[in-house]
Design a protein around this motif. Sequence first.
Motif, mmCIF file in Angstrom:
data_model
loop_
_atom_site.group_PDB
_atom_site.id
_atom_site.type_symbol
_atom_site.label_atom_id
_atom_site.label_comp_id
_atom_site.label_asym_id
_atom_site.label_seq_id
_atom_site.Cartn_x
_atom_site.Cartn_y
_atom_site.Cartn_z
ATOM 1 N N SER B 98 36.762 12.507 4.506
ATOM 2 C CA SER B 98 37.193 12.716 5.888
ATOM 3 C C SER B 98 36.521 13.935 6.528
ATOM 4 O O SER B 98 36.656 14.142 7.734
ATOM 5 C CB SER B 98 38.718 12.860 5.933
ATOM 6 O OG SER B 98 39.318 11.728 5.335
ATOM 7 N N THR B 99 35.784 14.732 5.742
ATOM 8 C CA THR B 99 35.077 15.864 6.376
ATOM 9 C C THR B 99 33.886 15.378 7.212
ATOM 10 O O THR B 99 33.321 16.148 7.980
ATOM 11 C CB THR B 99 34.610 16.943 5.373
ATOM 12 O OG1 THR B 99 33.604 16.412 4.504
ATOM 13 C CG2 THR B 99 35.766 17.494 4.557
ATOM 14 N N TRP B 102 35.936 15.304 10.310
ATOM 15 C CA TRP B 102 36.857 16.391 10.660
ATOM 16 C C TRP B 102 36.246 17.320 11.701
ATOM 17 O O TRP B 102 35.049 17.252 12.012
ATOM 18 C CB TRP B 102 37.309 17.142 9.420
ATOM 19 C CG TRP B 102 36.353 18.164 8.839
ATOM 20 C CD1 TRP B 102 34.991 18.126 8.833
ATOM 21 C CD2 TRP B 102 36.719 19.378 8.175
ATOM 22 N NE1 TRP B 102 34.490 19.225 8.183
ATOM 23 C CE2 TRP B 102 35.525 20.019 7.781
ATOM 24 C CE3 TRP B 102 37.928 19.984 7.867
ATOM 25 C CZ2 TRP B 102 35.522 21.234 7.093
ATOM 26 C CZ3 TRP B 102 37.924 21.191 7.193
ATOM 27 C CH2 TRP B 102 36.739 21.808 6.812
ATOM 28 N N GLY B 211 33.644 15.759 15.817
ATOM 29 C CA GLY B 211 34.426 14.840 14.987
ATOM 30 C C GLY B 211 33.686 13.536 14.713
ATOM 31 O O GLY B 211 34.064 12.789 13.808
ATOM 32 N N TRP B 472 45.828 12.994 10.806
ATOM 33 C CA TRP B 472 44.622 13.385 10.066
ATOM 34 C C TRP B 472 44.925 14.299 8.891
ATOM 35 O O TRP B 472 44.021 14.634 8.150
ATOM 36 C CB TRP B 472 43.585 14.037 10.988
ATOM 37 C CG TRP B 472 44.165 14.708 12.188
ATOM 38 C CD1 TRP B 472 45.118 15.670 12.205
ATOM 39 C CD2 TRP B 472 43.858 14.415 13.562
ATOM 40 N NE1 TRP B 472 45.407 16.015 13.491
ATOM 41 C CE2 TRP B 472 44.646 15.267 14.347
ATOM 42 C CE3 TRP B 472 42.965 13.547 14.189
ATOM 43 C CZ2 TRP B 472 44.598 15.258 15.736
ATOM 44 C CZ3 TRP B 472 42.903 13.541 15.554
ATOM 45 C CH2 TRP B 472 43.714 14.391 16.319
ATOM 46 N N HIS B 473 46.161 14.738 8.762
ATOM 47 C CA HIS B 473 46.512 15.605 7.623
ATOM 48 C C HIS B 473 47.509 14.857 6.745
ATOM 49 O O HIS B 473 48.623 14.567 7.185
ATOM 50 C CB HIS B 473 47.108 16.928 8.116
ATOM 51 C CG HIS B 473 46.192 17.667 9.055
ATOM 52 N ND1 HIS B 473 46.632 18.590 9.977
ATOM 53 C CD2 HIS B 473 44.841 17.603 9.209
ATOM 54 C CE1 HIS B 473 45.598 19.065 10.647
ATOM 55 N NE2 HIS B 473 44.496 18.480 10.207
ATOM 56 N N ASN B 516 46.019 23.447 9.859
ATOM 57 C CA ASN B 516 45.167 22.402 9.281
ATOM 58 C C ASN B 516 45.013 22.707 7.784
ATOM 59 O O ASN B 516 44.830 23.856 7.387
ATOM 60 C CB ASN B 516 43.795 22.397 9.947
ATOM 61 C CG ASN B 516 43.863 22.615 11.442
ATOM 62 O OD1 ASN B 516 44.372 23.643 11.899
ATOM 63 N ND2 ASN B 516 43.382 21.688 12.211
ATOM 64 N N THR B 518 42.811 21.773 5.169
ATOM 65 C CA THR B 518 41.695 21.541 4.241
ATOM 66 C C THR B 518 41.230 22.782 3.468
ATOM 67 O O THR B 518 40.937 22.668 2.274
ATOM 68 C CB THR B 518 40.539 20.837 4.977
ATOM 69 O OG1 THR B 518 41.107 19.714 5.661
ATOM 70 C CG2 THR B 518 39.483 20.340 4.017
#
Lengths: 155, 549
Positions: B98-99, B102, B211, B472-473, B516, B518
Motif C-alpha cells: 500500500s506504500t 500512500w 497517492g 487506509w489504516h 497515521n 505506518t
Amino acid sequence: MSPSRGGRLSDADRRALAVVMDRLVPPVDELPGAGEMGLASEVEQRARRHRPLRSALITVMDALSMDMAAHAAGGFRALSEEQQVDSLRQVEAAVPEQFAYFMQLVYTIYYMQPEVHERIGWPGGAVQPDGFDVEPFDESILETARQREPFWRRV
Amino acid sequence: MTEGRGNDRTADVLIIGAGASGAAVAWSLSRSELNIVCLEQGRWTNPANYVTNNDDWEYRGLTDWAFDPNVRGRPEDYPVNDRNSPISPLMFNAVGGSTIHWTAHSPRMHPSDFKVKTLDGVADDWPLSYEDLEPFYDLNDEMMGCAGINGDPANPPRSPRQMPPLGLGEDGKKLAAGFDKLGWHWWPSDNYVNSVPYGGREACNYCGPNGLGCTLKAKASTDVTYWPIAIDNGVRLRTRCRVREITVDSDGRATGATYFDRNGKERHQSARMVVIAANGIGTPRLLLLSRSDAHPDGLANSSGLVGKNLMFHPYAIVTGVFPEGNEMETWKGPLGNIFMSQEFYESDPKRDFVRGYSYQIVRSSGPAWLARGGFADAIPWGEGHHEEFARQFGKTMALAVIGEDLPELHNEVVLDPDLVDGAGIPAPRVNYTLSVNSRSMLDDGIANGRRVFEAAGAVDVLANPLLRSGGWHLMGTAKMGLDPDASVVNEWGQAHDADNLFIVDGSIFVTAGGVNPTPTIQALALRTAEHIAQRLGAGRSGDTNGDEE
Ligand SMILES: Cc1cc2nc3c(=O)[nH]c(=O)nc-3n(C[C@H](O)[C@H](O)[C@H](O)COP(=O)(O)OP(=O)(O)OC[C@H]3O[C@@H](n4cnc5c(N)ncnc54)[C@H](O)[C@@H]3O)c2cc1C
C-alpha cells in the motif's frame, strides 16, 4: 430509448446520453453542454473499459428508459428540459450508487477537456513531469508555534 | 529482480507480503547470512509508467488505479466484502504494497498511546513502550528518508530529520495563521517525501496527487527504498505468488506456505520460520484460512482473537471554502504532506469521549476530483453546477480529523462464505460499526475545525461526518499482548501458539493512536527482525541507506 441489452447501449440510448449529459453539465459562457461538446461517445468508450463503470452506465440508461416508458412517448429527447431534469432526479433517487458512479465518469471526462481547463484556469493535462512551483519551507513561520511549552503527556 | 542467494531449498525465513512491513523485515534480515524468501501476490510497478504522467490520470484514479481494491479489480487484488461497514478498506497489492498509493505522511505515536489502560482505563496497554520503539523509528526514518523539523511541542524531542520540511504553500501558510490566531498547536508534518534529493532519489516537484504513485521516486514507497537493497543483499522476492495457507506440522509449528504461482500452479515453500506481513485484513484472512488439526479455529487463534478488534482511523473531513481573491491554487503541492495539529490529541476529562485526534491538513486536487466530491460531497449537477464549481475550485482546504478508534470485539475480519478471489480462495468480509466514542470524537473535530477555518478567513465550511473511502489504516486484528488468552502475538510479534510464526503488520496493534500508522508498523517490523536474527543466531553487517548526495 429502450432498455439496453447485453451490456451495450442501443443507438437510441446513445442519442439520449448526449442530451442527458447536457442536463447534467449544462452550457456555460462560450462552452456548450457536455453532450453537445460530443463527449457522450468518450463516456461510453471509457465506461466499456471498466466493468463497474460499464454497469453503472447501463443501469442508469436502463432506469431512465423505464422512467420514460411510464410517462412519455418519443423518449427522453422529446421531453421539455424541465421534464428531463425531473426524470433524471427520479433515476438518481432510484439507483443512487450507480447514478453517483456514472456522474463521476461524466465529470471526469468533462474536466479532462482542454477547453474546459482553459475556462476554469487549470494548467491541465499530466501533472508530471513538470509539477508545480512551491517555495521552500521558511522557518520564520514557526515563531508563534515555537513559543509553546512541550505539552505531550508524560507516562 | 527476483534473483538472490540460495535455491528452492527450505528458507530460513519466509516472508509473506512485500509492502511496508515485509520490506522492512526483509531488508533488516538481509544483513545476515540467512536464506530469505518473500512471496508477494502483486507485481513490480514501474514509476515511469505511473498515471500522473498521463493526461487521463483523473480517470485512471477512478478506475484501474483506484485506492479501493473492489473498484480497481486487478488480477492481483482480492475482493473485500465491505457491505457491513460504513468505511471501505483500501490497500494496494504489489511490491511496495500500500506504500505505492500512500501519501507518506509519517508521524509517530505518542508515549501515552502505548499506555491507554493505565492512563485512561480503556482497551489495553501495549507490552512495549515508546522508548522501546524509538531506535527503530529512527532507523526507519533514515531508510525511508524523513522531511521535517525538530522542536514540536506536542511530541517528545527526536533525532534530527534527514531533510527540511516540504514547502507549506500559500494555502498551508493561510491555515497555519488560523491556528496561530486561536493559539492552537500546529507543526510541519514529518513526511517520507524528499524535500531535497535523498537516498539516490529526486526531490518532490509538488505535482499534487502523490497517492497515485510518485514518478520521481521522491515519495518513499518500499519498492524504491528497502527492496532494492534487500534484493542486492540476496533476498529472493517472488512476485505474483498468492499464499493460500500457512502449513504446520503435527505440533502446530509453521513449516512454510502453500501458494499459487504466476501460472496458477500450486506450490509449497518450506521454511524454518514464517513472517506474515499481509496487512490488517490480509493477515487475519490468511490465519483463518490456515486451519489444521493443531489449529482448528485458524492458525494462532486459540484466543479467538484473530480477525477481532479491527480498527480503522475513522475520518471526518472539514472543508473550508475561501472567498474570491484567495485564489490559492490548492491543487499545487502534495495532497496531505503539509502540517498537522495535535491540540486535541490527548484525553481531556472535560470532553465526552476518551482519547483524542489529530488534524492532518489536506489540499484539493484536480478539477474532476473536486467535481466528483474528493473528500466532500460531489458538486451538484445541473443548473447551479458551474457556479458552485467556481466557488470551490482552487479555494478549498480541508482538515482531516484522524480519530483514535478503540478496539471492539464486534469489529472484525471474517471469511466470507461466498465471495472468493481470482484463485478461488475465500475472500475477507469486514463487519464494522462506528462506536459512540469515535462519533463524539469526530463531531468534536468538526466543531473545532469550523473555528479554525473561521479564524483563517473561510467564508463557508462543509463537513463530511464520516469518510466512506477512508479505510487506509488497517489495525488490531492479531493483537499483541503478554497473555496468550487475551492476545495473538507477544511483544516481539511472535505467535503465542506457534513459536516460529511472526506477524509484523498493523494487525498486531493493541490500540490505534490518533496518527497515521505506518512509521509505527515499520518500526515494529524492524524490531521484530532484530529479534528473529538474534534467535536464529545470524551475524550482521551494518549497512543502512546512506544519503548518496
Ligand atoms: C491511499 C492510501 C494512503 C495512505 N496514506 C498513508 C499515510 O499518509 N501515512 C501512513 O502512515 N499510512 C498511509 N497509508 C497506509 C499504509 O499504506 C499502510 O499502513 C501500510 O502500507 C501497511 O503496511 P503493511 O506491510 O501492513 O501492508 P501493505 O503495505 O498493504 O502490504 C501487504 C502486502 O501483502 C501482500 N499480500 C496480502 N495477502 C497476500 C497473500 N495471501 N499472498 C501473497 N501476498 C499477499 C499484498 O499484496 C501487499 O503487497 C495509506 C494507504 C492508502 C491505501
